[in-house]
Design a protein around this motif. Sequence first.
Motif, PDB file in Angstrom:
ATOM      1  N   GLY A 112      26.644 -13.679 -27.095  1.00  0.00           N
ATOM      2  CA  GLY A 112      26.998 -14.274 -28.383  1.00  0.00           C
ATOM      3  C   GLY A 112      28.090 -13.465 -29.085  1.00  0.00           C
ATOM      4  N   SER A 165      20.207 -16.938 -35.377  1.00  0.00           N
ATOM      5  CA  SER A 165      20.431 -18.293 -34.869  1.00  0.00           C
ATOM      6  C   SER A 165      19.803 -18.492 -33.493  1.00  0.00           C
ATOM      7  N   SER A 166      19.516 -17.407 -32.780  1.00  0.00           N
ATOM      8  CA  SER A 166      18.883 -17.624 -31.471  1.00  0.00           C
ATOM      9  C   SER A 166      17.406 -17.228 -31.496  1.00  0.00           C
ATOM     10  N   GLN A 205      21.651 -12.433 -24.246  1.00  0.00           N
ATOM     11  CA  GLN A 205      21.993 -13.492 -25.192  1.00  0.00           C
ATOM     12  C   GLN A 205      22.769 -12.927 -26.385  1.00  0.00           C
TER      13      GLN A 205
END
Length: 273
Positions: A268, A174-175, A264
Amino acid sequence: MELYDKILEASEYLKNKLPSHATKAIILGTGLGSLADELTESTSIIYSDIPYFVKNTVDSHDGKLIFGKLNNCPVILLQGRFHYYEGYSMEEVTFPVRVLGQLGIKELIITNASGSLDPEIKTGDVVLVSDHISLFGINPLRGITDQRLGERFPDMTHTYDRTIIQELEKIGESSDINLRKGVYVYVEGPSLETPAEHKLLRLAGADVVGMSTVPEVIVARQCEIKVCVLSCVTNECLSDEGPKETSLEEVIAAANKAAPKLQQLISGLIGAS
Ligand code: HPA
């Protein structure tokens, strides 16, 4: 003094200093210390103040235990680690993990820098470690049997927690982070490997190579802590153009560059649960 008593003393010291309790901890590797800046309400304790923690000798590591909140979740960060190649015993290298276990940590995220042995894995990639090879060094559980430390012969079949791996894969997708999965091979260091050694390690089934993490992982398993490892690729050991030299400076620069990706992913993961 027995190891168990040292663990109790260090954890009691920390319990008195830390503002509250955490169940998740993160070990930050070479060039990856900046995650500490993301923490709120943080309290730092330098390693040399903690009973039986040894002093860091590698310049790239600040030796600090930091308690704080990441996405409102209490976490303990170990900024800087001890390596066997620095001359410490395996007991000293892995002592912080045992203390984390005694403090009630249930989930440990370990980061490190590594060299790639897979031509498809490039400098700057992040590898989610799915298994490891460590056949050439000293096992950190070597020593007299003390049931208080955990299982004498911990099973290593499901060492890298499959649920956490799946969560990290989802976060990666998703990133838009091209997260690779691979096998990490532990070498003692501090000299880097020869080209012939790289070929051997590749043939043995390894995707990345590094000088840390595995002793910590083995001890974490004995302490029944769930583990995941994110490895930041800082150099390519088996490139098409033949053997390439590397240096600590290059490793640190590449790790610094990849640190935001790692941050990140960790953020997350901590935010997800
Ligand atoms: N070999 C061993 N350890 C490492 C390497 C490497 O090429 N890169 C970063 N840590």
